[in-house]
Design an enzyme around this catalytic site. Structure first.
Site, PDB file in Angstrom:
ATOM      1  N   CYS A 161      -0.713  -1.623   0.546  1.00  0.00           N
ATOM      2  CA  CYS A 161      -1.773  -1.319   1.512  1.00  0.00           C
ATOM      3  C   CYS A 161      -2.403  -2.587   2.071  1.00  0.00           C
ATOM      4  O   CYS A 161      -2.812  -2.624   3.233  1.00  0.00           O
ATOM      5  CB  CYS A 161      -2.858  -0.478   0.842  1.00  0.00           C
ATOM      6  SG  CYS A 161      -2.298   1.152   0.323  1.00  0.00           S
ATOM      7  N   ARG A 174      -1.111  -5.955   1.764  1.00  0.00           N
ATOM      8  CA  ARG A 174      -0.283  -7.125   2.086  1.00  0.00           C
ATOM      9  C   ARG A 174       1.162  -6.710   2.335  1.00  0.00           C
ATOM     10  O   ARG A 174       1.639  -5.717   1.784  1.00  0.00           O
ATOM     11  CB  ARG A 174      -0.355  -8.180   0.982  1.00  0.00           C
ATOM     12  CG  ARG A 174       0.338  -7.820  -0.309  1.00  0.00           C
ATOM     13  CD  ARG A 174       0.189  -8.928  -1.354  1.00  0.00           C
ATOM     14  NE  ARG A 174      -1.212  -9.085  -1.720  1.00  0.00           N
ATOM     15  CZ  ARG A 174      -1.950 -10.172  -1.438  1.00  0.00           C
ATOM     16  NH1 ARG A 174      -1.403 -11.199  -0.803  1.00  0.00           N
ATOM     17  NH2 ARG A 174      -3.219 -10.234  -1.810  1.00  0.00           N
ATOM     18  N   SER A 224      -6.312 -10.462  -4.552  1.00  0.00           N
ATOM     19  CA  SER A 224      -6.525  -9.074  -4.142  1.00  0.00           C
ATOM     20  C   SER A 224      -7.876  -8.894  -3.468  1.00  0.00           C
ATOM     21  O   SER A 224      -8.798  -9.696  -3.656  1.00  0.00           O
ATOM     22  CB  SER A 224      -6.442  -8.145  -5.357  1.00  0.00           C
ATOM     23  OG  SER A 224      -5.161  -8.161  -5.928  1.00  0.00           O
ATOM     24  N   GLU A 259      -8.090  -6.157 -10.002  1.00  0.00           N
ATOM     25  CA  GLU A 259      -7.542  -4.792  -9.982  1.00  0.00           C
ATOM     26  C   GLU A 259      -6.099  -4.831 -10.480  1.00  0.00           C
ATOM     27  O   GLU A 259      -5.365  -5.774 -10.214  1.00  0.00           O
ATOM     28  CB  GLU A 259      -7.653  -4.181  -8.583  1.00  0.00           C
ATOM     29  CG  GLU A 259      -6.967  -4.972  -7.467  1.00  0.00           C
ATOM     30  CD  GLU A 259      -5.524  -4.570  -7.270  1.00  0.00           C
ATOM     31  OE1 GLU A 259      -5.080  -3.596  -7.900  1.00  0.00           O
ATOM     32  OE2 GLU A 259      -4.829  -5.255  -6.503  1.00  0.00           O
ATOM     33  N   PRO A 260      -5.684  -3.808 -11.238  1.00  0.00           N
ATOM     34  CA  PRO A 260      -4.374  -3.858 -11.886  1.00  0.00           C
ATOM     35  C   PRO A 260      -3.209  -3.360 -11.042  1.00  0.00           C
ATOM     36  O   PRO A 260      -2.059  -3.570 -11.412  1.00  0.00           O
ATOM     37  CB  PRO A 260      -4.575  -2.936 -13.102  1.00  0.00           C
ATOM     38  CG  PRO A 260      -5.560  -1.915 -12.622  1.00  0.00           C
ATOM     39  CD  PRO A 260      -6.484  -2.655 -11.674  1.00  0.00           C
ATOM     40  N   GLN A 261      -3.480  -2.700  -9.916  1.00  0.00           N
ATOM     41  CA  GLN A 261      -2.394  -2.043  -9.190  1.00  0.00           C
ATOM     42  C   GLN A 261      -1.350  -3.011  -8.642  1.00  0.00           C
ATOM     43  O   GLN A 261      -0.162  -2.701  -8.608  1.00  0.00           O
ATOM     44  CB  GLN A 261      -2.948  -1.211  -8.018  1.00  0.00           C
ATOM     45  CG  GLN A 261      -3.600   0.084  -8.434  1.00  0.00           C
ATOM     46  CD  GLN A 261      -5.044  -0.119  -8.849  1.00  0.00           C
ATOM     47  OE1 GLN A 261      -5.609  -1.189  -8.630  1.00  0.00           O
ATOM     48  NE2 GLN A 261      -5.634   0.892  -9.448  1.00  0.00           N
ATOM     49  N   GLU A 312      -0.994   7.030  -7.919  1.00  0.00           N
ATOM     50  CA  GLU A 312      -1.881   6.311  -8.832  1.00  0.00           C
ATOM     51  C   GLU A 312      -3.271   6.118  -8.245  1.00  0.00           C
ATOM     52  O   GLU A 312      -4.282   6.269  -8.940  1.00  0.00           O
ATOM     53  CB  GLU A 312      -1.265   4.953  -9.182  1.00  0.00           C
ATOM     54  CG  GLU A 312      -2.078   4.164 -10.195  1.00  0.00           C
ATOM     55  CD  GLU A 312      -1.448   2.820 -10.521  1.00  0.00           C
ATOM     56  OE1 GLU A 312      -1.909   2.174 -11.470  1.00  0.00           O
ATOM     57  OE2 GLU A 312      -0.497   2.420  -9.815  1.00  0.00           O
ATOM     58  N   MET A 313      -3.335   5.772  -6.951  1.00  0.00           N
ATOM     59  CA  MET A 313      -4.630   5.554  -6.312  1.00  0.00           C
ATOM     60  C   MET A 313      -5.491   6.813  -6.395  1.00  0.00           C
ATOM     61  O   MET A 313      -6.680   6.754  -6.704  1.00  0.00           O
ATOM     62  CB  MET A 313      -4.439   5.151  -4.850  1.00  0.00           C
ATOM     63  CG  MET A 313      -3.924   3.745  -4.654  1.00  0.00           C
ATOM     64  SD  MET A 313      -5.211   2.522  -4.962  1.00  0.00           S
ATOM     65  CE  MET A 313      -4.513   1.116  -4.112  1.00  0.00           C
TER      66      MET A 313
END
Length: 434
Positions: free
Chosen positions: A50, A52, A109, A114-116, A192-193
């Site tokens: 989303c 990059r 980020s 954030e881990p995503q 996941e989001m």
């Protein structure tokens, strides 16, 4: 061989630019093959999220490789070069390595910590491995990036105070409504989001959660997990009026909610405010809905304002993470330096191994009264002797690879032992490095 990075991110391009160059995971094979078929590009990985779109590649021609990838990003998506160029950045060498380590560690980020992003890079690497667009250098590079990210997460508290993009969406909702205790949330998407968002919304007092997804079974699983209601995707607009907050995160290539879709919904809500959060790229919701009465639409660019206040509190932990990355860059460069000398080391060991086996066979053939364990003992003896004999020159060669006398040592060794450099096996090269 040089590592290069070309890309754009939330720091250099707005969401309307990012969505134009996004690569769909459902059709990633084609751009990966086109990427590694560019003149001078040896290996390539495409990371498209989303926030990059980046390409990691190896090349012998740094300037040419970067220029070709910049053109590729525009031409593949049928965009004018002038539109994309101002938003693109490129790195090579140490700066490329540092950039990817920082991205994987979530230091670059929108929401630091954030881990995503790590999971997203791993998925991108998986595609490259599946379609064989990555090789020995990028394979090792990405695995090193994963270990650096793990070390940063383990040795710093950068994730403990971090919030995900999904939580930033919740924070934005709280800014709009004050509290969420009587609010119903609709999640469009079951990835996941959306799962993270469901957890955050319920933790912050939301009354209930509805979930819809093109695959109804996934919507059912997520809704069941949170005690919510699953809605068939084709019935979305029959239930949309029930939602005070709508969060969308699908992989749709075009908008799934437009102004005409919302006209009847707003009437049924009797003009009660409706808060829409679009965290998909490409966007799920037509930006024109923001012009409608009682509709408040926010996208990924808006989330950056919500999380900005949290960044300063993590600066100290980020500094620790930067120090870890600096250490790991040095270690990775040591491995890169061995790549030039590895074929010579392999050739040298192969030459000595040929001689060892030939002499062993000659000795055993002429030894008529040899004891039963003679071959086993001589095999162990000659192998140990060869390894000890080659230990010092191997060590010197590896160190030479990190200095400026590499060619001198390699030329001398190749001439002295008449070494022929064939194709070096990837696994053998890695074992030598270890």
């Amino acid at each position: 061989m040089n590592i290069i990075v070309v890309g754009l991110s939330h720091k250099t391009a707005s969401v309307d630019i990012r969505e134009k160059v996004a690569f769909s995971p459902n059709s990633i094979e084609k751009p990966l093959h086109e990427l590694v078929n560019l003149d001078g590009i040896v290996e390539g990985i495409i990371v498209s999220t989303c926030n990059r779109v980046e390409i990691y590649a190896t090349t012998r021609d740094i300037a040419g490789g970067i220029a070709r990838i910049r053109r590729f990003m525009a031409e593949y998506h049928h965009l004018a070069h002038d539109l994309l160029e101002p938003h693109l950045y490129s790195y090579h060498g140490e700066e490329a390595i540092r950039h990817v380590f920082r991205v994987a560690s979530s230091l670059d980020s929108m929401v630091v910590g954030e881990p995503q992003i790590l999971g997203q890079i791993k998925t991108s690497y998986g595609y490259a491995a599946e379609y064989k667009s990555s090789g020995i250098i990028l394979n090792r590079f990405l695995h090193k990036a994963f270990s650096v990210a793990k070390r940063v997460r383990t040795e710093t508290r950068i994730a403990s105070s971090a919030v995900s993009v999904s939580f930033a969406a919740v924070e934005l909702a709280r800014k709009i409504f004050g509290n969420l205790t009587d609010k119903t949330v609709l999640l469009i998407g079951a990835g996941e989001m959306c799962e993270l968002a469901a957890r955050h919304f319920l933790t912050n007092g939301a009354k209930g959660v509805m979930v819809t997804n093109r695959t109804f079974e996934r919507a059912q699983r997520l809704a069941e997990e949170f005690g919510g209601e699953a809605i068939p995707f084709d019935e979305l607009f029959l239930h949309l009026h029930k939602a005070d907050i709508v969060l969308t995160s699908t992989g749709a290539p075009h908008a799934i909610i437009t102004p005409p879709d919302l006209e009847e919904v707003i009437k049924r809500r009797r003009m009660r405010p409706m808060f829409l959060i679009d965290i998909a790229v490409p966007r799920d919701i037509d930006p024109a809905v923001n012009e409608m009465d009682a509709v408040y639409l926010y996208d990924m660019d808006d989330l950056q304002q919500v999380v900005a206040a949290n960044l300063e509190g993590r600066k100290q932990e980020a500094d620790k993470a930067e120090a870890i990355i600096a250490e790991e860059i040095i270690q990775f460069y040591k491995w890169v330096a061995t790549l030039e000398v590895t074929p010579t080391i392999v050739a040298l060991r192969n030459r000595f191994e040929e001689l060892r086996k030939a002499e062993l066979e000659r000795t055993l053939a002429g030894w008529k009264d040899a004891p039963p364990d003679a071959e086993k003992r001589l095999e162990a003896l000659t192998s140990a002797f060869m390894n000890k004999l080659l230990h010092q020159p191997t060590t010197v060669l590896k160190k030479a690879g990190q200095g400026n006398r590499t060619d001198l040592y390699l030329d001398a060794l190749r001439a002295l032992f008449d070494l022929e450099l064939g194709g070096t096996d990837t696994n053998e090269s890695l074992e030598l490095e270890e």
